[in-house]
Enzyme design. Structure first.
Site, PDB file in Angstrom:
ATOM      1  N   GLY A   1       7.669   7.833   5.789  1.00 18.17           N
ATOM      2  CA  GLY A   1       6.611   8.471   4.997  1.00 18.17           C
ATOM      3  C   GLY A   1       7.091   9.621   4.130  1.00 18.17           C
ATOM      4  O   GLY A   1       6.303  10.256   3.432  1.00 18.17           O
TER       5      GLY A   1
ATOM      6  N   ASP B   1       3.815  -4.674  -7.498  1.00 20.97           N
ATOM      7  CA  ASP B   1       3.190  -3.422  -7.045  1.00 20.97           C
ATOM      8  C   ASP B   1       3.684  -2.242  -7.863  1.00 20.97           C
ATOM      9  O   ASP B   1       3.164  -1.133  -7.719  1.00 20.97           O
ATOM     10  CB  ASP B   1       3.459  -3.189  -5.551  1.00 20.97           C
ATOM     11  CG  ASP B   1       4.941  -3.277  -5.209  1.00 20.97           C
ATOM     12  OD1 ASP B   1       5.567  -4.299  -5.538  1.00 20.97           O
ATOM     13  OD2 ASP B   1       5.483  -2.313  -4.637  1.00 20.97           O
TER      14      ASP B   1
ATOM     15  N   ARG C   1      -2.517  -1.168  -9.820  1.00 25.05           N
ATOM     16  CA  ARG C   1      -1.345  -1.994 -10.109  1.00 25.05           C
ATOM     17  C   ARG C   1      -1.742  -3.463 -10.142  1.00 25.05           C
ATOM     18  O   ARG C   1      -2.811  -3.828  -9.628  1.00 25.05           O
ATOM     19  CB  ARG C   1      -0.319  -1.828  -8.967  1.00 25.05           C
ATOM     20  CG  ARG C   1       0.046  -0.387  -8.690  1.00 25.05           C
ATOM     21  CD  ARG C   1       0.209  -0.142  -7.185  1.00 25.05           C
ATOM     22  NE  ARG C   1       0.263   1.296  -6.893  1.00 25.05           N
ATOM     23  CZ  ARG C   1       1.386   2.003  -6.830  1.00 25.05           C
ATOM     24  NH1 ARG C   1       2.539   1.415  -6.987  1.00 25.05           N
ATOM     25  NH2 ARG C   1       1.348   3.298  -6.598  1.00 25.05           N
TER      26      ARG C   1
ATOM     27  N   LYS D   1       3.538  11.947  -3.584  1.00 21.21           N
ATOM     28  CA  LYS D   1       4.508  10.969  -3.093  1.00 21.21           C
ATOM     29  C   LYS D   1       5.461  11.700  -2.154  1.00 21.21           C
ATOM     30  O   LYS D   1       6.027  12.724  -2.531  1.00 21.21           O
ATOM     31  CB  LYS D   1       5.261  10.373  -4.296  1.00 21.21           C
ATOM     32  CG  LYS D   1       6.274   9.297  -3.972  1.00 21.21           C
ATOM     33  CD  LYS D   1       6.618   8.577  -5.272  1.00 21.21           C
ATOM     34  CE  LYS D   1       7.798   7.646  -5.148  1.00 21.21           C
ATOM     35  NZ  LYS D   1       8.062   6.970  -6.432  1.00 21.21           N
TER      36      LYS D   1
ATOM     37  N   ASP E   1       6.758   4.338 -10.897  1.00 19.90           N
ATOM     38  CA  ASP E   1       7.713   4.236  -9.793  1.00 19.90           C
ATOM     39  C   ASP E   1       9.158   4.220 -10.259  1.00 19.90           C
ATOM     40  O   ASP E   1       9.798   3.185 -10.399  1.00 19.90           O
ATOM     41  CB  ASP E   1       7.402   3.036  -8.882  1.00 19.90           C
ATOM     42  CG  ASP E   1       6.443   3.463  -7.787  1.00 19.90           C
ATOM     43  OD1 ASP E   1       5.999   4.632  -7.814  1.00 19.90           O
ATOM     44  OD2 ASP E   1       6.127   2.647  -6.917  1.00 19.90           O
TER      45      ASP E   1
ATOM     46  N   ARG F   1       3.756   6.171   1.829  1.00 27.11           N
ATOM     47  CA  ARG F   1       4.163   7.589   1.881  1.00 27.11           C
ATOM     48  C   ARG F   1       3.533   8.373   0.738  1.00 27.11           C
ATOM     49  O   ARG F   1       4.124   9.332   0.246  1.00 27.11           O
ATOM     50  CB  ARG F   1       5.678   7.702   1.804  1.00 27.11           C
ATOM     51  CG  ARG F   1       6.267   7.009   0.588  1.00 27.11           C
ATOM     52  CD  ARG F   1       7.647   7.490   0.340  1.00 27.11           C
ATOM     53  NE  ARG F   1       8.277   6.719  -0.723  1.00 27.11           N
ATOM     54  CZ  ARG F   1       9.464   6.978  -1.211  1.00 27.11           C
ATOM     55  NH1 ARG F   1      10.145   7.998  -0.732  1.00 27.11           N
ATOM     56  NH2 ARG F   1       9.972   6.248  -2.157  1.00 27.11           N
TER      57      ARG F   1
ATOM     58  N   GLY G   1       0.826  -1.214   0.000  1.00 29.75           N
ATOM     59  CA  GLY G   1       0.000   0.000   0.000  1.00 29.75           C
ATOM     60  C   GLY G   1       0.853   1.254   0.000  1.00 29.75           C
ATOM     61  O   GLY G   1       2.074   1.198   0.081  1.00 29.75           O
TER      62      GLY G   1
HETATM   63  P1  AMP Z   1       8.656   1.322  -3.810  1.00 24.38           P
HETATM   64  O1  AMP Z   1       9.865   0.434  -3.772  1.00 24.38           O
HETATM   65  O2  AMP Z   1       8.971   2.797  -3.856  1.00 24.38           O
HETATM   66  O3  AMP Z   1       7.707   0.933  -4.869  1.00 24.38           O
HETATM   67  O4  AMP Z   1       7.919   1.120  -2.407  1.00 24.38           O
HETATM   68  C1  AMP Z   1       7.529  -0.125  -1.926  1.00 24.38           C
HETATM   69  C2  AMP Z   1       6.671   0.051  -0.710  1.00 24.38           C
HETATM   70  O5  AMP Z   1       7.388   0.710   0.342  1.00 24.38           O
HETATM   71  C3  AMP Z   1       5.410   0.868  -0.928  1.00 24.38           C
HETATM   72  O6  AMP Z   1       4.421   0.300  -0.119  1.00 24.38           O
HETATM   73  C4  AMP Z   1       5.816   2.236  -0.442  1.00 24.38           C
HETATM   74  O7  AMP Z   1       4.710   3.014  -0.056  1.00 24.38           O
HETATM   75  C5  AMP Z   1       6.697   1.885   0.749  1.00 24.38           C
HETATM   76  N1  AMP Z   1       7.682   2.935   1.080  1.00 24.38           N
HETATM   77  C6  AMP Z   1       8.800   3.261   0.391  1.00 24.38           C
HETATM   78  N2  AMP Z   1       9.463   4.248   1.024  1.00 24.38           N
HETATM   79  C7  AMP Z   1       8.765   4.564   2.133  1.00 24.38           C
HETATM   80  C8  AMP Z   1       8.932   5.509   3.195  1.00 24.38           C
HETATM   81  N3  AMP Z   1       9.979   6.330   3.257  1.00 24.38           N
HETATM   82  N4  AMP Z   1       7.989   5.528   4.164  1.00 24.38           N
HETATM   83  C9  AMP Z   1       6.943   4.712   4.126  1.00 24.38           C
HETATM   84  N5  AMP Z   1       6.726   3.806   3.169  1.00 24.38           N
HETATM   85  C10 AMP Z   1       7.623   3.722   2.178  1.00 24.38           C
HETATM   86 MG    MG Z   2       6.036   1.301  -5.654  1.00 27.33          MG
END
Ligand code: AMP
Ligand code: MG
Length: 501
Positions: free
Chosen positions: A131, A257, A188, A118, A267, A98, A95
């Site tokens: 976040g 995702d 997604r 984001k 992403d 952030r 989910g």
């Molecule tokens: P991503 O690799 O950017 O696609 O992120 C994978 C998952 O990690 C997703 O659920 C993002 O929302 C979560 N995520 C990535 N960075 C952060 C962050 N700094 N704080 C909270 N959730 C994060």
């Molecule tokens: Mg992602």
């Protein structure tokens, strides 16, 4: 046409069909307050495309909306729920940790587009994360997504990057930012995985019907709409991955995702463009086994689409076992479709005549494979080489030839290739111009991206603005920009990119 925005009126005419139709797949949530928001980058062209006055977005009220400090009428910010296979391992609950979906707007062409933040603070999906997002990586997504768009690759878009005025903890303390992202939608493969695992059996068919209506309406006309949906997603992904492969793009984190059902690239984390042609190219520091290496991307897409197909089985047939055969059959079409897109694209890049199915055309396939083999053997810069070929068509092969340490191999190939390119009296100048329209001069080169982000993080946005300007007109060679058209100097070393941005 100049747009003027009445003071105090909402900027976005927000709607929210996702919230209206997809209860169970989101959590309403508010963005964290940015203490001192400052607009770093604004995509005025995209703003206009969305029917929004760019100047109004620059006002304090506009910036407050872009960063999530104020919520406009019609917007219901939500964190979207999804699951995902990350590097092959399943995470049932990812989910938006952030990020927030603010709502949807209808653009100037009447297309529904998501507006999303984001880096807008922790949500119930944040797990251990803070976040937040840093200025560097958000500007990176901005410039690379806009470069992709300019090259005709389907992608989410970047409307703005706003510094929050807050420092955040990464390897060092760095300035925080919010990216305002625009997408056909943020649904997604992982959204389907999440819906399929819920106890409530009504969510999955609602999601599938929503996606059919929003992205693949032709599937609704099919006798078997959910198979139609599967085929449509296979088709858009086959087209997308072919585009990535043609421009030398390595996504780097093709988790389920991070794969849209609309067919847009999403992403931009550890992604980068390949310099020297090599299918084993990996940039991401966490991709130790090369799962998401350049040359693996089509296979990974099929793997992800198989996970998508699994979620649809109960919708395809009352007994899901009966759905396996038909779904497998459709998954089998990816390869042919991908190859078709890639071949068409590569033929255009090489100036090979299309529609000319004669005896000589049979040799074209080996012309392509022999070339790629040479590029790999001699570690030739992919983008630069392809662009240089139009000069060879115009009569001067020096630029192409000079890229090879062993130019004799190139000479032999070039002779064979030119015979085909100029077959049947084709006009070299017309062929060369058509090649220039599909072979970019300027891609977002790794060393230029790094230099621009380092300067921006230190407060100087000049190099970033210039880089955006260069890569958003990728096909037109302009004087004074030679530094953007060449690979990184050897001193730049092996490029590594990082997740957790
Ligand atoms: P991503 O690799 O950017 O696609 O992120 C994978 C998952 O990690 C997703 O659920 C993002 O929302 C979560 N995520 C990535 N960075 C952060 C962050 N700094 N704080 C909270 N959730 C994060
Ligand atoms: Mg992602």
């Amino acid at each position: 046409m100049a747009m003027t925005h009445p003071e105090g009126a909402p900027l976005f005419a927000f709607e929210h069909t996702y919230v209206r139709d997809l209860e169970g797949l989101f959590t309403p949530w508010q963005a964290a307050t940015a203490p001192a928001p400052r607009l770093l980058a604004l995509n005025t062209t995209l703003a206009v495309e969305l029917g929004i006055d760019p100047d109004a977005l620059r006002t304090p009220a506009g910036v407050a909306t872009l960063v999530g400090n104020s919520t406009e009428p019609g917007s219901t910010p939500v964190a979207q729920a999804y699951s995902g296979h990350q590097f092959g391992g399943y995470s049932p609950r990812l989910g938006d940790g952030r990020a927030l979906l603010l709502g949807e707007v209808l653009d100037a062409r009447g297309e529904r587009r998501d507006v999303h933040l984001k880096g807008s603070g922790r949500t119930p999906f944040a797990r251990g994360g803070d976040g937040k997002a840093a200025v560097g990586p958000m500007l990176r997504e901005f410039v690379i997504s806009e470069a992709m768009h300019a090259m005709g690759v389907p992608t989410t878009r970047s409307l703005a990057v706003t510094a929050t005025g807050e420092m955040i903890a990464r390897d060092t303390t760095v300035p925080g930012a919010v990216l305002t992202r625009v997408a056909a939608s943020h649904v997604r493969v992982g959204t389907f995985q999440y819906a399929a695992a819920l106890d409530d059996p009504t969510v999955l068919p609602r999601l599938a019907d929503y996606v059919i209506a929003r992205h693949h309406p032709a599937a609704a006309q099919s006798d078997a709409p959910y198979l139609g949906l599967l085929q449509a997603v296979i088709d858009v992904q086959a087209a997308l991955i072919a585009r990535w492969m043609l421009v030398g793009f390595v996504h780097g984190v093709m988790n389920t995702d991070n794969m849209t059902v609309s067919g847009e690239t999403i992403d931009y984390g550890p992604c980068a463009f390949m310099d020297a042609y090599d299918p084993s190219t990996v940039f991401s520091s966490i991709d130790q086994h090369g799962r998401y290496a350049f040359g693996n991307q089509p296979d990974i897409a099929i793997w992800n689409l198989a996970r998508f197909a699994e979620t649809l089985l109960p919708l395809i047939a009352t007994d899901p076992h009966d759905a396996v055969g038909p779904a497998m059959e459709l998954l089998g079409t990816f390869d042919t479709r991908y190859r078709q897109h890639w071949n068409d694209g590569m033929r255009a890049k090489l100036g090979l005549p299309d529609g000319l199915v004669d005896e000589a055309a049979a040799g074209d396939e080996s012309l392509v494979t022999d070339l790629l083999h040479q590029l790999q053997e001699q570690r030739i810069d992919y983008t630069m080489f392809l662009r240089s070929l139009s000069s060879a068509v115009r009569g001067d092969a020096t630029a192409s030839r000079s890229l090879f340490a062993q130019p004799e191999m190139f000479d032999t190939w070039c002779e064979r290739w030119l015979v085909r390119v100029l077959a049947q009296g084709r006009d070299p100048h017309a062929v060369a111009a058509a090649m220039d329209a599909v072979n970019p001069v300027y891609i977002a080169r790794n060393h230029q991206v790094e230099a621009a982000l380092a300067a921006a993080t230190a407060g100087d946005l000049g190099p970033f603005d210039r880089l955006v300007e260069v890569v958003t007109q990728p096909f037109t060679e302009r004087p004074g920009l030679a530094d953007y058209a060449t690979p990184a100097p050897a001193s730049f070393g092996n490029y590594r990119t990082f997740c957790g941005t």
